[in-house]
Design a protein around this motif. Structure first.
Motif, PDB file in Angstrom:
ATOM      1  N   TYR A  31       0.855  -1.290   0.041  1.00  0.00           N
ATOM      2  CA  TYR A  31       0.141   0.172   0.077  1.00  0.00           C
ATOM      3  C   TYR A  31       0.797   1.452  -0.050  1.00  0.00           C
ATOM      4  N   VAL A  32       0.275   2.215  -0.388  1.00  0.00           N
ATOM      5  CA  VAL A  32       0.906   3.732  -0.218  1.00  0.00           C
ATOM      6  C   VAL A  32       0.112   4.482   0.763  1.00  0.00           C
ATOM      7  N   CYS A  33       0.743   5.117   1.569  1.00  0.00           N
ATOM      8  CA  CYS A  33      -0.117   5.806   2.835  1.00  0.00           C
ATOM      9  C   CYS A  33       0.424   7.375   2.917  1.00  0.00           C
ATOM     10  N   THR A  34      -0.680   8.192   2.970  1.00  0.00           N
ATOM     11  CA  THR A  34      -0.418   9.657   3.140  1.00  0.00           C
ATOM     12  C   THR A  34      -0.410   9.918   4.462  1.00  0.00           C
ATOM     13  N   LEU A  35       0.938  10.351   5.033  1.00  0.00           N
ATOM     14  CA  LEU A  35       1.142  10.940   6.302  1.00  0.00           C
ATOM     15  C   LEU A  35       1.724  12.133   6.078  1.00  0.00           C
ATOM     16  N   PRO A  36       1.714  13.059   7.447  1.00  0.00           N
ATOM     17  CA  PRO A  36       2.230  14.152   7.418  1.00  0.00           C
ATOM     18  C   PRO A  36       3.759  14.463   6.527  1.00  0.00           C
ATOM     19  N   SER A  37       4.571  13.432   6.588  1.00  0.00           N
ATOM     20  CA  SER A  37       5.765  13.655   5.923  1.00  0.00           C
ATOM     21  C   SER A  37       5.686  13.272   4.426  1.00  0.00           C
ATOM     22  N   GLY A  38       4.488  12.886   4.125  1.00  0.00           N
ATOM     23  CA  GLY A  38       4.282  12.633   2.564  1.00  0.00           C
ATOM     24  C   GLY A  38       3.871  11.176   2.412  1.00  0.00           C
ATOM     25  N   GLN A  39       3.892  10.580   1.255  1.00  0.00           N
ATOM     26  CA  GLN A  39       3.406   9.416   0.810  1.00  0.00           C
ATOM     27  C   GLN A  39       4.519   8.333   1.132  1.00  0.00           C
ATOM     28  N   LEU A  40       4.144   7.342   1.902  1.00  0.00           N
ATOM     29  CA  LEU A  40       5.030   6.369   2.168  1.00  0.00           C
ATOM     30  C   LEU A  40       4.531   4.994   1.891  1.00  0.00           C
ATOM     31  N   PRO A  41       5.527   3.955   1.716  1.00  0.00           N
ATOM     32  CA  PRO A  41       5.154   2.648   1.495  1.00  0.00           C
ATOM     33  C   PRO A  41       4.656   2.102   2.562  1.00  0.00           C
ATOM     34  N   ALA A  42       3.545   1.019   2.747  1.00  0.00           N
ATOM     35  CA  ALA A  42       3.218   0.323   4.062  1.00  0.00           C
ATOM     36  C   ALA A  42       2.862  -1.129   3.469  1.00  0.00           C
ATOM     37  N   THR A  43       3.219  -2.227   4.338  1.00  0.00           N
ATOM     38  CA  THR A  43       2.563  -3.512   4.178  1.00  0.00           C
ATOM     39  C   THR A  43       1.390  -3.834   4.892  1.00  0.00           C
ATOM     40  N   VAL A  44       0.261  -4.356   4.216  1.00  0.00           N
ATOM     41  CA  VAL A  44      -0.724  -4.791   4.821  1.00  0.00           C
ATOM     42  C   VAL A  44      -1.248  -6.071   4.810  1.00  0.00           C
ATOM     43  N   ARG A  45      -1.254  -6.936   5.704  1.00  0.00           N
ATOM     44  CA  ARG A  45      -1.560  -8.221   5.672  1.00  0.00           C
ATOM     45  C   ARG A  45      -3.119  -8.695   6.282  1.00  0.00           C
ATOM     46  N   VAL A  46      -3.862  -9.353   5.314  1.00  0.00           N
ATOM     47  CA  VAL A  46      -5.308  -9.395   5.755  1.00  0.00           C
ATOM     48  C   VAL A  46      -5.569 -11.157   5.783  1.00  0.00           C
ATOM     49  N   SER A  47      -5.992 -11.687   6.695  1.00  0.00           N
ATOM     50  CA  SER A  47      -6.204 -13.043   7.181  1.00  0.00           C
ATOM     51  C   SER A  47      -7.713 -13.193   7.423  1.00  0.00           C
ATOM     52  N   ALA A  48      -8.232 -14.236   7.093  1.00  0.00           N
ATOM     53  CA  ALA A  48      -9.692 -14.538   7.209  1.00  0.00           C
ATOM     54  C   ALA A  48      -9.914 -15.909   6.993  1.00  0.00           C
ATOM     55  N   ASP A  49     -10.977 -16.297   7.402  1.00  0.00           N
ATOM     56  CA  ASP A  49     -11.656 -17.570   7.054  1.00  0.00           C
ATOM     57  C   ASP A  49     -12.683 -17.731   6.279  1.00  0.00           C
ATOM     58  N   PHE A  50     -12.699 -18.211   4.955  1.00  0.00           N
ATOM     59  CA  PHE A  50     -13.819 -18.148   4.183  1.00  0.00           C
ATOM     60  C   PHE A  50     -14.125 -19.810   3.938  1.00  0.00           C
ATOM     61  N   PRO A  51     -15.605 -20.007   3.440  1.00  0.00           N
ATOM     62  CA  PRO A  51     -16.074 -21.213   3.032  1.00  0.00           C
ATOM     63  C   PRO A  51     -15.293 -21.721   1.787  1.00  0.00           C
ATOM     64  N   GLU A  52     -15.051 -22.933   1.726  1.00  0.00           N
ATOM     65  CA  GLU A  52     -14.455 -23.437   0.332  1.00  0.00           C
ATOM     66  C   GLU A  52     -15.588 -23.271  -0.755  1.00  0.00           C
ATOM     67  N   ARG A  53     -16.887 -23.480  -0.323  1.00  0.00           N
ATOM     68  CA  ARG A  53     -17.972 -23.271  -1.358  1.00  0.00           C
ATOM     69  C   ARG A  53     -19.223 -23.144  -0.622  1.00  0.00           C
ATOM     70  N   ALA A  54     -19.968 -22.347  -1.278  1.00  0.00           N
ATOM     71  CA  ALA A  54     -21.197 -21.695  -0.567  1.00  0.00           C
ATOM     72  C   ALA A  54     -22.363 -22.315  -1.718  1.00  0.00           C
ATOM     73  N   GLY A  55     -23.769 -22.284  -1.176  1.00  0.00           N
ATOM     74  CA  GLY A  55     -24.788 -22.748  -2.107  1.00  0.00           C
ATOM     75  C   GLY A  55     -25.361 -21.273  -2.541  1.00  0.00           C
ATOM     76  N   ALA A  56     -26.093 -21.247  -3.875  1.00  0.00           N
ATOM     77  CA  ALA A  56     -26.835 -19.889  -4.145  1.00  0.00           C
ATOM     78  C   ALA A  56     -27.846 -19.565  -3.106  1.00  0.00           C
ATOM     79  N   GLY A  57     -27.667 -18.238  -2.893  1.00  0.00           N
ATOM     80  CA  GLY A  57     -28.710 -17.731  -1.920  1.00  0.00           C
ATOM     81  C   GLY A  57     -28.080 -17.863  -0.581  1.00  0.00           C
TER      82      GLY A  57
END
Length: 533
Positions: free
Chosen positions: A49-75
């Motif tokens: 990611y690129v984040c805007t801070l008072p000193s300017g635009q800085l690179p950042a790393t974002v890690r997102v973790s979650a559990d999802f179903p492998e499959r779901a039924g329609a509706g």
């Protein structure tokens, strides 16, 4: 052949003791456990990611973790679980914060997630909150935020994809010197970097049969921002245009979680002042409800609506700040149930080893005053009001009854945690001792309704607690403390409580065509809140 002699029967007390201990071994918790569902995919994505801070635009790393179903039924609606957003900001960002004389920071994250199925898209917001983190002396700053996310459903067959988008981070700063100026707060806006793998793809959930049809779009039972074709419930494009809408043109919807309906008033305890607890000019009352997790068991206990009697403090000027007017308010509160400072008894039922039903009855007992510290900051540039509230409550967990497979087990009258549930306090020097800490933030822009938590209007409070060891559990010489402690006690237990609108006893607001009700005719809270996970 000689038959082997039958084993001598064991004395009934020894058999009962073994059954009791075995029940506690398989019990493992006093909250309903949630078995890991088969067909769950664990997702962890690391994105630039690129984040805007008072000193300017800085690179950042974002890690997102979650559990999802492998499959779901329609509706079939589902909710991603165990969602964590970890943000790593570079050393330059730490310098920006320490330049404000900040020593620690608490983050609230808002991650925009695109949900798509075929040609239709929708937008969801994944919110999270972190615990207070001390600013490092050198190197990057890592913030770990956890929270709840909306449910979603695929309307028909087709892959349902989730992709990360813009990220906003609200930083509440803590001063290095408590006697000095408040460093205030800062919102950091971050954009997904152009070279992000898969354009921010987090997960893909197939919807429908194994052989997917080409049509369909994501949906759920509530409105959301959308793009593409009109909603399937909308009118035809023009009068007389009666052509059937194609499934692939359905605009997707995403619903913010609404876990259930409010409890019926007949099912909640009374919440009123009386001769033993007469009101004052600043007395309030309210209902609170919510869920408390037990990390070891991956389960949660529902805490039914409980009455809280509150004495609201008067605001006093806070520390000087060139950008804000600051006011601090100290209030006190007590649970109130049958003249005791405790919650009503609540039951938790689950299956141990997936076959033995276990039911426990418990209460949370208050061992000292519940303290509510609120700091309201009015921004001078636009008069936006931001309020940070910390609730500190010494609460022990008391186990009253236990049944395994319908058989009562005697835990004794004094089965409880050795000390209060404990949290890491953001200000331990001024607030020592064992107590639970819950935090909430409210914001109000002129001309718009307030959002988040405010003492008067209520809202969600959250935090993490350590469950202490148990003591006094067992009877007839049986010591069940160690078994219960090994099964339940430990850190990292997420708690989320929802407080309803308060009733101001000295100035009650009754329901009318012009006003939403705040008090019933007998001066009880009009609103019964709904628990949220």
């Amino acid at each position: 052949m000689k038959a082997k002699p039958a084993a001598a029967p064991r004395p009934s007390r020894a058999r009962a003791r073994t059954t009791s201990i075995a029940a506690f071994v398989v019990l493992a918790a006093l909250v309903p456990t949630t078995a890991t569902a088969s067909g769950t995919q664990e997702v962890e994505a690391e994105l630039p990611y690129v984040c805007t801070l008072p000193s300017g635009q800085l690179p950042a790393t974002v890690r997102v973790s979650a559990d999802f179903p492998e499959r779901a039924g329609a509706g079939e609606a589902f909710t991603p679980s165990d969602v964590t957003t970890t943000v790593e900001l570079p050393a330059e960002a730490v310098a920006d914060l320490t330049a404000r004389d900040a020593a620690e920071v608490r983050a609230a994250t808002r991650l925009t997630v695109g949900v798509a199925q075929n040609a239709a898209t929708a937008t969801a917001t994944w919110r999270g909150e972190s615990e207070p983190v001390a600013l490092p002396g050198s190197g990057p700053l890592t913030l770990v935020a956890r929270g709840d996310v909306p449910s979603v459903a695929g309307r028909s067959d087709g892959d349902l994809t989730f992709s990360a988008g813009a990220l906003a981070i609200d930083l509440a700063l803590g001063a290095a010197d408590p006697a000095g100026a408040d460093p205030g707060s800062l919102t950091v806006d971050c954009a997904l970097a152009e070279d992000a793998p898969g354009q921010g793809l987090l997960a893909t959930v197939p919807v429908g049969a194994d052989e997917q049809a080409p049509s369909g779009s994501p949906s759920s039972s509530g409105p959301a921002e959308s793009s593409g074709a009109p909603d399937d419930d909308a009118a035809p494009d023009a009068p007389g245009d009666g052509r059937p809408e194609r499934q692939s043109e359905r605009s997707p919807k995403v619903l913010e979680n609404t876990p259930g309906a409010a409890a019926d008033r007949d099912d909640v305890p009374p919440c009123r002042y009386d001769e033993q607890h007469p009101p004052t000019d600043v007395s309030l009352n309210a209902y609170v409800t919510g869920y408390a997790n037990v990390k070891k068991m991956k389960g949660a206990a529902y805490l039914p609506p409980s009455c809280v009697l509150i004495e609201q403090g008067l605001p006093v000027p806070g520390p000087p700040d060139p950008e804000y007017l600051i006011f601090d308010t100290l209030s006190y509160a007590n649970f109130h149930y049958r003249e005791r400072k405790q919650t009503p008894p609540f039951e938790a039922t689950f299956l141990s080893f997936d076959f033995a039903p276990v039911k426990a009855t418990m209460v949370l007992e208050q061992t000292g005053p519940m303290r509510i510290d609120s700091r309201m900051k009015i921004r001078l540039s636009d008069f936006t009001t931001i309020t940070d509230t910390y609730v500190r409550a010494p609460l022990v967990l008391h186990v009253l009854d236990l049944e395994v497979n319908g058989t009562p087990l005697d835990v004794g009258s004094g089965c409880r945690t050795e000390t209060s549930l404990t949290s890491e306090d953001p200000d331990p020097a001024n607030f020592p001792g064992d107590h639970l800490v819950l935090y909430g933030r409210g914001e109000q822009v002129i001309g718009l309704p307030a959002t988040g938590y405010l003492l008067l209007s209520g809202g969600a409070l959250s935090g993490e607690a350590t469950i202490p060891a148990f003591t006094g559990c067992g009877s007839d010489g049986e010591d069940l403390d160690r078994l219960l402690t090994a099964s339940v006690s430990g850190p990292g237990n997420y708690i989320k409580q929802v407080q309803g609108q308060t009733c101001a006893i000295a100035a009650p607001v009754f329901p009318s065509p012009e006003n939403e009700g705040q008090c019933t005719e007998d001066l009880q809270p009009y609103e019964i809140p709904v628990a949220e996970r």
